[in-house]
Write a protein that holds these residues in place. Structure first.
Motif, PDB file in Angstrom:
ATOM      1  N   ASP A 106       7.074  10.867 -14.834  1.00 10.99           N
ATOM      2  CA  ASP A 106       7.587  10.640 -16.187  1.00 10.99           C
ATOM      3  C   ASP A 106       7.022   9.352 -16.775  1.00 10.99           C
ATOM      4  O   ASP A 106       6.617   9.303 -17.945  1.00 10.99           O
ATOM      5  CB  ASP A 106       9.116  10.559 -16.168  1.00 10.99           C
ATOM      6  CG  ASP A 106       9.778  11.922 -16.047  1.00 10.99           C
ATOM      7  OD1 ASP A 106       9.088  12.940 -16.259  1.00 10.99           O
ATOM      8  OD2 ASP A 106      10.985  11.960 -15.735  1.00 10.99           O
ATOM      9  N   SER A 119       3.337   9.574 -17.963  1.00  6.02           N
ATOM     10  CA  SER A 119       3.040  10.537 -19.038  1.00  6.02           C
ATOM     11  C   SER A 119       3.742  10.171 -20.347  1.00  6.02           C
ATOM     12  O   SER A 119       3.721  10.944 -21.302  1.00  6.02           O
ATOM     13  CB  SER A 119       3.439  11.954 -18.612  1.00  6.02           C
ATOM     14  OG  SER A 119       4.836  12.043 -18.374  1.00  6.02           O
ATOM     15  N   ARG A 155       0.999  15.472 -26.139  1.00  8.41           N
ATOM     16  CA  ARG A 155      -0.464  15.382 -26.091  1.00  8.41           C
ATOM     17  C   ARG A 155      -0.991  14.769 -27.372  1.00  8.41           C
ATOM     18  O   ARG A 155      -1.994  14.128 -27.429  1.00  8.41           O
ATOM     19  CB  ARG A 155      -1.084  16.771 -25.903  1.00  8.41           C
ATOM     20  CG  ARG A 155      -0.575  17.522 -24.674  1.00  8.41           C
ATOM     21  CD  ARG A 155      -0.811  16.781 -23.387  1.00  8.41           C
ATOM     22  NE  ARG A 155      -2.230  16.618 -23.109  1.00  8.41           N
ATOM     23  CZ  ARG A 155      -2.711  15.987 -22.059  1.00  8.41           C
ATOM     24  NH1 ARG A 155      -1.876  15.430 -21.186  1.00  8.41           N
ATOM     25  NH2 ARG A 155      -4.006  15.871 -21.862  1.00  8.41           N
ATOM     26  N   ASN A 163      -0.511   3.720 -20.810  1.00  9.78           N
ATOM     27  CA  ASN A 163      -0.787   5.136 -20.585  1.00  9.78           C
ATOM     28  C   ASN A 163      -1.792   5.706 -21.579  1.00  9.78           C
ATOM     29  O   ASN A 163      -2.397   6.747 -21.311  1.00  9.78           O
ATOM     30  CB  ASN A 163       0.514   5.934 -20.655  1.00  9.78           C
ATOM     31  CG  ASN A 163       1.443   5.618 -19.503  1.00  9.78           C
ATOM     32  OD1 ASN A 163       1.018   5.112 -18.462  1.00  9.78           O
ATOM     33  ND2 ASN A 163       2.731   5.904 -19.680  1.00  9.78           N
ATOM     34  N   GLN A 214      -5.527   8.779 -19.937  1.00 10.47           N
ATOM     35  CA  GLN A 214      -5.782   9.585 -21.135  1.00 10.47           C
ATOM     36  C   GLN A 214      -6.329   8.676 -22.223  1.00 10.47           C
ATOM     37  O   GLN A 214      -5.633   8.306 -23.164  1.00 10.47           O
ATOM     38  CB  GLN A 214      -4.519  10.294 -21.621  1.00 10.47           C
ATOM     39  CG  GLN A 214      -4.782  11.210 -22.819  1.00 10.47           C
ATOM     40  CD  GLN A 214      -3.539  11.956 -23.266  1.00 10.47           C
ATOM     41  OE1 GLN A 214      -2.957  12.696 -22.502  1.00 10.47           O
ATOM     42  NE2 GLN A 214      -3.136  11.760 -24.509  1.00 10.47           N
ATOM     43  N   GLY A 217       7.715  17.042 -26.320  1.00 10.86           N
ATOM     44  CA  GLY A 217       7.718  16.451 -24.988  1.00 10.86           C
ATOM     45  C   GLY A 217       9.120  16.349 -24.415  1.00 10.86           C
ATOM     46  O   GLY A 217      10.077  16.939 -24.924  1.00 10.86           O
ATOM     47  N   LYS A 218       9.231  15.569 -23.387  1.00 12.13           N
ATOM     48  CA  LYS A 218      10.489  15.398 -22.661  1.00 12.13           C
ATOM     49  C   LYS A 218      11.095  14.041 -23.009  1.00 12.13           C
ATOM     50  O   LYS A 218      10.481  13.004 -22.763  1.00 12.13           O
ATOM     51  CB  LYS A 218      10.217  15.473 -21.159  1.00 12.13           C
ATOM     52  CG  LYS A 218      11.415  15.167 -20.274  1.00 12.13           C
ATOM     53  CD  LYS A 218      10.998  15.175 -18.803  1.00 12.13           C
ATOM     54  CE  LYS A 218      12.159  14.783 -17.887  1.00 12.13           C
ATOM     55  NZ  LYS A 218      11.739  14.752 -16.459  1.00 12.13           N
ATOM     56  N   ALA A 247       7.967  11.763 -22.993  1.00 10.31           N
ATOM     57  CA  ALA A 247       6.869  12.004 -22.058  1.00 10.31           C
ATOM     58  C   ALA A 247       6.198  13.336 -22.366  1.00 10.31           C
ATOM     59  O   ALA A 247       6.829  14.272 -22.858  1.00 10.31           O
ATOM     60  CB  ALA A 247       7.392  12.011 -20.623  1.00 10.31           C
ATOM     61  N   GLY A 248       4.899  13.410 -22.079  1.00  6.14           N
ATOM     62  CA  GLY A 248       4.192  14.678 -22.116  1.00  6.14           C
ATOM     63  C   GLY A 248       3.661  15.116 -23.461  1.00  6.14           C
ATOM     64  O   GLY A 248       3.092  16.204 -23.575  1.00  6.14           O
TER      65      GLY A 248
END
Length: 496
Positions: free
Chosen positions: A332, A335, A496, A240, A245, A454-455, A493-494
């Motif tokens: 999920d 990310s 940045r 990922n 990204q 994040g999650k 996840a998530g």
């Protein structure tokens, strides 16, 4: 490599009244720092030369006019005698290092003063008491049954590990990360018969991701289901970072640059100069002749167990991701670029009062001085310009940190300038939220600042479980790694 007779005798003066532990073998180390670290002339602190990251040495305190040499804040400069110089190291250096560590642990001394002959010093903050010995692959023994490989990419990776190119990348102790890159470039140039340029490049990327997944994970878990799922999650995080990204500050130079993303020192510290000297990360661990060696056989089994899933993660499509991780949403999964290994994070001890980490300080008892460095102490009562103290030791076990307090420096007072008595910062049990049920708390860990951005994910894998020894039958098992309350690994996840 110089003989260690002098090194092991250094600081042994005053043994008649031996009372305190000798200084340990310490290592020049600055994470992701310059390869060469300066040392200085003791007389005027002018620059005298450099030591290479990973240099192991025995430190001592130079005494000038009856006092140790320190900076204005009381941080000591130390004299040294080299145990292993990475620039000259060979396979025999491994045992040289181990013998020196054992000898220092067994030695008691009156003080840590340098002999008068010591002329050079280095800042103590560049040194750490690290006990991992230099790592070299065993010499080739011939023979060994070559595995055929389960895929075209697997066969190429195995051919690289068995090649003189891979062997050459690990002859020297230093510069192994760039040497591995050059070795793969040379191998691809000379082995066009093994596949197209794209196929050979994919094999290189696969090798890097497999190395990172194995060594970033918990080696002790071997081939059990949790450990194998952990490796899949690490591979997914690399995928990922290179797909969707691609950021240069995370090592990715172009979309699909799994090699760059997997070997970025700032993101995966196992690729640091010193850590590649002691871990085997860049080794040729798939060499067929190493299959009879227990350590290498386990690495080979972990590789073989994870390879099919990792190939699908890197080079497959969305359906492949759903197959490898059957109970998670695709959003999920794609990310998830970060994970938190709580046991490896900063250690803290909020239930123990007045515990402080000493990067480098001097303790005094009359005219005797001791180096207190890279260790924790429990601070006692103040007396004049110093504090009484005891060593705060701990041993990490799978379930808890086992603490012991040792009065190894009776009568010595540590320099008060180096004692802060600050209250400990935030440090939750196991590094997980307070709402998690954990029973009796066995350890406390610091958390990274991005953890709550994040999650948290519990990621499910369904795979073959061969146990920690990698010798089990391989029953299929479903396992979840992560979630808010996992004490070992928490994918997020998530972020940045």
């Amino acid at each position: 490599m110089r003989k260690l007779l002098g090194a092991l005798a250094l600081l042994a003066t005053g043994i008649v009244q031996a009372a305190i532990p000798a200084t340990p073998v310490m290592t020049v180390y600055e994470f992701n720092g310059p390869l060469e670290v300066p040392y200085f002339n003791a007389s005027d602190l002018s620059r005298a030369g450099t030591l290479t990251q990973g240099t192991s040495l025995i430190p001592c305190l130079p005494i000038r006019d009856g006092k140790p040499l320190t900076d204005q804040s009381g941080t000591p400069y130390v004299g040294f005698e080299i145990v292993v110089d990475p620039r000259k190291a060979s396979r025999s250096s491994t045992e040289d290092f181990k013998r020196a560590v054992a000898a220092r642990k067994a030695l008691k001394v009156k003080n840590h003063h340098c002999p008068a002959s010591v002329r050079s010093v280095i800042g103590i903050r560049d040194l750490y008491a690290l006990e991992k010995a230099p790592s070299f692959d065993p010499p080739r023994a011939g023979g060994g049954r070559a595995e055929s490989g389960v895929s075209e990419l697997d066969r190429i990776v195995r051919a690289f590990h068995a090649s003189s190119d891979c062997e050459g990348a690990n002859v020297k102790l230093t510069g192994r990360r760039p040497a591995l890159k050059r070795a793969w470039d040379d191998f691809i140039r000379d082995h066009a018969d093994l596949g197209s340029p794209t196929t050979l490049a994919r094999a290189k990327h696969l090798d890097y991701v497999m190395r990172t997944a194995i060594y970033e994970g918990h080696l002790g878990r071997g081939c059990n289901a949790y450990g194998a799922c952990e490796r899949n999650i690490i591979a997914l995080s690399i995928r990922n970072r290179a797909v969707g990204q691609c950021q240069k500050n995370q090592g990715c130079s172009f979309p699909g640059d799994f090699q760059g993303a997997a070997s970025s020192v700032s993101q995966y510290n196992i690729w640091d100069e010193y850590l590649t000297q002691i871990s085997g990360l860049t080794s040729c661990f798939l060499r067929p002749d190493l299959a009879s060696d227990e350590r290498y056989a386990k690495l080979q089994a972990m590789y073989a167990q994870s390879l099919p899933d990792v190939e699908r993660i890197l080079f497959g499509d969305d359906a492949d991701l759903r197959t490898v991780f059957p109970e998670n949403s695709l959003a999920d999964l794609t990310s998830m670029r970060h994970y938190y290994h709580a046991p490896a994070m900063g250690k803290c001890f909020p239930n123990h009062d007045r515990v402080e980490y000493m990067s480098g300080a001097v303790a005094r008892k009359g005219d005797d001085f001791a180096l207190i460095a890279n260790t924790r102490i429990q601070v006692g009562a103040k007396s004049g310009d110093g504090y009484a103290f005891e060593e705060f030791r701990f041993e990490e076990t799978p379930e808890r940190d086992l603490v012991r307090i040792e009065d190894n420096y009776p009568g010595f007072l540590v320099d008060a300038r180096k004692v802060s008595l600050r209250a400990p910062g935030f440090c939750p049990a196991y590094g997980i939220p307070s709402g998690c049920r954990s029973g009796t708390v066995g350890r406390y860990r610091k958390t990274p600042n991005w953890l709550n951005d994040g999650k948290p994910l519990g990621i499910t894998c369904r795979l073959s479980d061969r146990g920690e020894s990698c010798q089990g039958g391989g029953a299929t098992k479903t396992v979840e790694v992560g979630g808010v309350c996992d004490k070992e690994m928490r994918p997020v996840a998530g972020v940045r």
